[in-house]
Design an enzyme around this catalytic site. Structure first.
Site, mmCIF file in Angstrom:
data_model
loop_
_atom_site.group_PDB
_atom_site.id
_atom_site.type_symbol
_atom_site.label_atom_id
_atom_site.label_comp_id
_atom_site.label_asym_id
_atom_site.label_seq_id
_atom_site.Cartn_x
_atom_site.Cartn_y
_atom_site.Cartn_z
ATOM 1 N N TYR A 99 2.903 -2.919 11.525
ATOM 2 C CA TYR A 99 4.049 -3.772 11.330
ATOM 3 C C TYR A 99 4.444 -4.251 12.595
ATOM 4 O O TYR A 99 4.889 -3.326 13.623
ATOM 5 C CB TYR A 99 5.192 -3.565 10.454
ATOM 6 C CG TYR A 99 4.860 -3.320 8.928
ATOM 7 C CD1 TYR A 99 4.799 -4.394 8.188
ATOM 8 C CD2 TYR A 99 4.346 -2.252 8.497
ATOM 9 C CE1 TYR A 99 4.680 -4.394 6.968
ATOM 10 C CE2 TYR A 99 4.231 -2.188 7.124
ATOM 11 C CZ TYR A 99 4.164 -3.162 6.419
ATOM 12 O OH TYR A 99 3.778 -3.023 4.947
ATOM 13 N N PRO A 115 8.796 -5.635 3.534
ATOM 14 C CA PRO A 115 7.837 -4.550 2.918
ATOM 15 C C PRO A 115 7.949 -3.317 3.866
ATOM 16 O O PRO A 115 7.207 -2.347 3.521
ATOM 17 C CB PRO A 115 6.544 -5.428 3.340
ATOM 18 C CG PRO A 115 6.803 -6.033 4.506
ATOM 19 C CD PRO A 115 8.486 -6.485 4.506
ATOM 20 N N ASP A 170 0.775 -1.293 0.008
ATOM 21 C CA ASP A 170 0.097 0.159 0.040
ATOM 22 C C ASP A 170 0.754 1.251 0.141
ATOM 23 O O ASP A 170 0.079 2.386 0.102
ATOM 24 C CB ASP A 170 -1.015 -0.041 1.039
ATOM 25 C CG ASP A 170 -0.215 0.207 2.504
ATOM 26 O OD1 ASP A 170 0.754 -0.030 2.641
ATOM 27 O OD2 ASP A 170 -1.279 0.242 3.499
ATOM 28 N N ARG A 201 -3.175 5.027 6.944
ATOM 29 C CA ARG A 201 -3.735 4.842 5.711
ATOM 30 C C ARG A 201 -4.765 5.711 5.683
ATOM 31 O O ARG A 201 -5.346 6.354 6.161
ATOM 32 C CB ARG A 201 -4.009 3.253 5.654
ATOM 33 C CG ARG A 201 -2.463 2.632 5.738
ATOM 34 C CD ARG A 201 -2.864 1.195 5.387
ATOM 35 N NE ARG A 201 -4.046 0.841 4.538
ATOM 36 C CZ ARG A 201 -4.619 -0.120 4.246
ATOM 37 N NH1 ARG A 201 -4.319 -1.415 4.840
ATOM 38 N NH2 ARG A 201 -5.755 -0.234 3.512
#
Lengths: 601, 601
Positions: free
Chosen positions: A245, A325, A49, A237
């Site tokens: 995470y 990531p 994302d 987001r």
């Protein structure tokens, strides 16, 4: 050919971000393209994302930037939390999330992968291209016939596709070129026998996407928490959601000894939230409603040994590189693979360019992928390491982490990507544009139009429309000597044997003049006609009427404001060549290596 | 009620820019609205085309600005030509087209009226509202029943409509309110018996819209030509077109003695071009292809004596005011009439506001129209006058013209519009916001969000959504004394008898806190919850992470950065009230005059 056999110029296998980016770019360039995917429907939540600053510029160059900016969340600030005196965490600092002073968009965008895919799917649909799904490839055969392989218009790749819905029928597609964008476990890569070089790490992480209930003041920043109870990263987001995470220890999970993969059946999102809550202490973090998406992974760092076979079958995206990531790189690396490949394939398919142009894809993108893995190794080690405390003097100090965060900024933002010298990138005259590094993307800067003083960001004038942009920094043409040099250059590119603008198909080139004169004085009509195909193509290095933008462009690029220079920008926005106004031959040589001379239409 | 009778909340007669603006604004606010027009299809070319800086801000506040900016041409620079030594013209200077330092968009937009109408028609269609056409009103009867007239929900206006297509049938519409936006020859105005005050001038002008072939270096600027052969003005437009305003002499045209109207049958566009060519000399000007549109007019300068009858039937736009078109004001004045009226009607119809609120429409907009006519008289005289030359020392000198051009800039740009004191505009505490004049639109400025350091133009956070915006400049809340003041204010507006946020319907208010603190220090969580309905509603007066925008906001508005102030912005973006944090009663009084107390939902 039976009804179950067909031909296509480019077959794309895999409709994730890399595949959709390629399909969109090729379709927009008018290339006959088909894209298939094994998933019955597109991704709805989770997955990648993060969109980095350079990728936003690239989206903008395809006309997709406004939607991305409208729908995505923006991360401008990073915050850092470390062990505090009372057993919990405390903020040790805030800093810019992006460390890349030339970034046009100095922030990251976060938006779930499904929404990003829609940004491509909607215009693709308008162009008549739909993703065919669910379909898997069952065989891929590349012809060994040298004649076919050398003919850019031949169809040497035979792919068998199996439809997973309905009657599971098979069809055969004959493609000129195939792109495998089928992810980390790429079937195309395995079928080609291409190995992945690199290794698995010991780091295990969990990920949850939640709507948070929290009193943490930095819940809307990218926040790195190094707590005595493990590390955690907050990624804000869209729609007020956040991704966490969460670092896991060997005790938290069970691993398959043979594959090293984590057994996801032994842990769930609620356990992940429990670990996160410990790291947040003394701040509260709960989830409101459902946990939207979650996963667990072990960081692997690998690069494919080859990115293409015979320049007929390519792989791109996760099929080429896997890494951690948390730096938000994956989707960016993937889509920029496609961005690099699309215009090259287009010019070969149109018959403008020699097939040798396609070799530069692996040359440029594999080196980038290796740099990415090197970056990721250092970054992951710092991030997954324990914080330095009284008891643990070997731990990672806040300063070390912050320094690394900023040092890697240009690379991780994407604006530092620098393609090595090749047929496409010739740094001979780097001195003529001292601050515009040849092989990097054209620096964003605002110029005004001479004819109407309207300011424009130059990147917006140089879209990803497959054309090479010839930027003629004409210098100060109020001086007669300079005006003569400019007139000579204009004559040479339109007359005689070096007249590349006339000799090559003019649809390949877009010409712009950039004067160092001032808006009160310059008449755009004074620039030679060959260097202004339209009144709008004369720019000035001056501020707008209110001095809110523009000015200082020659200095920014490091171009001499009296004598000027010629700057060639590749169709993907990277500077390929800089020459003096006298070196028409060098310009012609540059193009002749990979473009075929065609008569002007 | 027969099938040919119906009821509607608001009936709009006339679907030009003023009518469509009103229909769009009302429909967006959820008001039951109907709009009719006599023309069988919408305008395709010509007519009004200039959009001024303030109007761009207004479009943006309705979510229509991006399309306007995308489709329109921008005029940033003005150029001035006067008689030169060789019998032709020469450039005497260039200047900013807009003289309004606070303009968010310091330029004009030109776009033909049909395209502007489409910007409203498309979202109207999405909201289920179509223009009913071709339809003319044949009777309008306003009830004399005081009870009906005083009841905001009654339907005292009976309008008979005749359908001009098909069987020409008539229908009757019972409306709560009617808006006549039926142009300079308004049937509604005449039917109401409202007179136009003012007079006709002697100035006659022709207009042509062309695609030019010209070597004039300022063909893409707004260029005022005062030539020995008459005056001419160039207005660059979208799609590389230009409009030419061409001064005509009595000899060029024939006028009807009685009406003063020019006989258009005696002159055509080719003659207009011939006059223009003389004014352009020594520059060439020809038209490529057809002449898209042309007209001839005599400047009239008139204002309607009333803008409404009983606050049940209103007129807006050209129905209220006519003047010269060359300053590009007409469509702007018209649409801003509607912008002023829409939110007032909405709040009365929703039952939030007393009908007395509607009186402020005429109060505010009629004064504006008179100012516009005064401006136009001076401007037209200067523009239509002969240039000063050796032979004509009484002519208009370039300096006079330029001075007037710049002096009138704030007014003609629309950003200087200043509503006089009334129930809506109370300048008592002007000293608390020394640079933000009460009665003018909220100054554009960039603030950053405390929670994520993302920069926002404050005008984008205060859309035309019918809500009053309560901006609490909380000052420096790191000082405990100031934090106490802020907490007291927060308590007072949510508790007790002055608690206007709780006592009034909260859907009417939108609350924002603006701190003078810095992004490295401020935790948005420290602002009292009553002043941050969402995490995004705490702003900082600080620069973004790259210092590219933001900062200096308290200084810009002239608000004390320690003690702060409360600034109430009306739904149309104009500042209505400024008070200290202690004056909750003044805030309550302000709203109680025109808003009805309703219990919070």
């Amino acid at each position: 050919m039976s009804s179950l056999e067909s031909k296509v110029d480019v077959l794309i296998i895999g409709a994730g971000p890399a595949g959709l980016f390629a399909a969109h770019g090729l379709a927009k360039a008018g290339v006959n393209v088909r894209i298939v995917d094994q998933r019955p429907i597109r991704v709805a939540a989770g997955q990648a994302d993060g969109i980095q600053p350079r990728t936003i510029e690239v989206f903008k160059s395809y006309g997709l930037g406004d939607r991305l900016l409208r729908e995505g969340n923006q991360i401008h600030m990073a915050a850092f939390y470390n062990p505090g005196p009372n057993g919990g965490i405390e903020r040790t600092g805030r800093a810019s999330d992006v460390t890349a002073s030339t970034a046009r968009y100095p922030f990251e965008i976060t938006l779930h992968q499904g929404a990003i895919e829609s940004i491509f799917l909607d215009p693709l649909r308008e162009m008549g291209v739909e993703v065919n799904r669910p379909i898997i490839p069952t065989a891929l055969v590349l012809s060994k016939d040298e004649g076919l392989l050398r003919d850019p218009q031949a169809h040497p790749v035979k792919v068998t596709l199996k439809h997973l819905d309905g009657e599971q029928e098979e069809e055969v597609v004959h493609a000129k070129y195939v792109i495998g964008t089928d992810g980390a476990h790429s079937w195309v890569r395995k079928t080609l026998g291409v190995t992945m070089d690199g290794e698995q790490t010991e780091y295990i992480w969990g990920v949850v996407d939640i709507s948070p209930d929290s009193d943490m003041p930095d819940i809307r920043n990218k926040t790195a928490i190094h707590s005595p109870n493990g590390s955690c990263m907050i990624i804000p987001r869209e729609d007020d959601k956040v991704r966490l995470y969460i670092q896991l220890s060997e005790n938290d999970v069970e691993k398959d000894i043979e594959t090293g993969r984590v057994d996801k059946s032994k842990i769930g999102p609620q356990q992940l939230m429990q670990v996160a809550k410990k790291a947040f202490h003394p701040y509260r973090v709960n989830h409101v409603g459902e946990i939207e998406w979650w996963t667990i992974y072990v960081i692997g760092q690998r690069v494919a040994s080859k990115f293409s076979v015979n320049e007929r079958v390519f792989i791109a995206g996760d099929a080429c590189h896997t890494h951690s990531p948390k730096a938000g790189q994956g989707m960016n690396a993937s889509m920029n693979d496609s961005h690099n490949l699309v215009w090259k394939l287009t010019h070969v398919l149109r018959g403008n360019a020699d097939m040798s142009l396609l070799k530069t894809y692996e040359f440029e993108r594999r080196k980038y992928a290796q740099d990415l893995i090197d970056f990721d190794k250092q970054w992951s080690a710092l991030f997954s390491g324990k914080p330095r405390t009284e008891e643990n003097q070997d731990g990672v100090a806040h300063e070390d982490f912050l320094n690394a965060f900023q040092k890697f900024g240009a690379f991780s933002s994407g604006v530092g990507v620098h393609y090595a010298p090749s047929m496409l990138t010739q740094p001979t005259h780097q001195g003529l544009s001292q601050n515009q590094i040849i092989g990097t993307r054209i620096l964003p800067h605002v110029f005004i139009r001479a004819a109407d003083a309207r300011p424009f960001e130059i990147q917006d004038l140089l879209p990803a429309d497959t054309k090479f942009k010839v930027l003629v920094f004409v210098g100060d043409i109020t001086k007669s000597e300079q005006l003569e040099r400019v007139k000579t250059f204009a004559r040479e590119i339109t007359e005689g044997e070096n007249a590349f603008l006339a000799a090559f198909n003019p649809e390949i080139f877009d010409v712009w003049s950039i004067s160092s004169g001032k808006k009160e004085d310059v008449n755009y009509t004074d620039v030679p006609v060959a260097l202004r195909p339209h009144w709008s193509h004369v720019l000035l290095d001056d501020t707008d009427m209110y001095a809110r933008s523009g000015g200082g462009g020659y200095t920014r690029y490091g171009v001499d404001s009296d004598r000027g220079a010629v700057v060639i920008v590749r169709p993907d926005g990277y500077v390929g060549l800089v020459t003096p106004l006298e070196s028409t031959e060098e310009v012609v040589d540059y193009f002749s290596v990979f473009l075929k001379k065609t008569s002007s239409s």
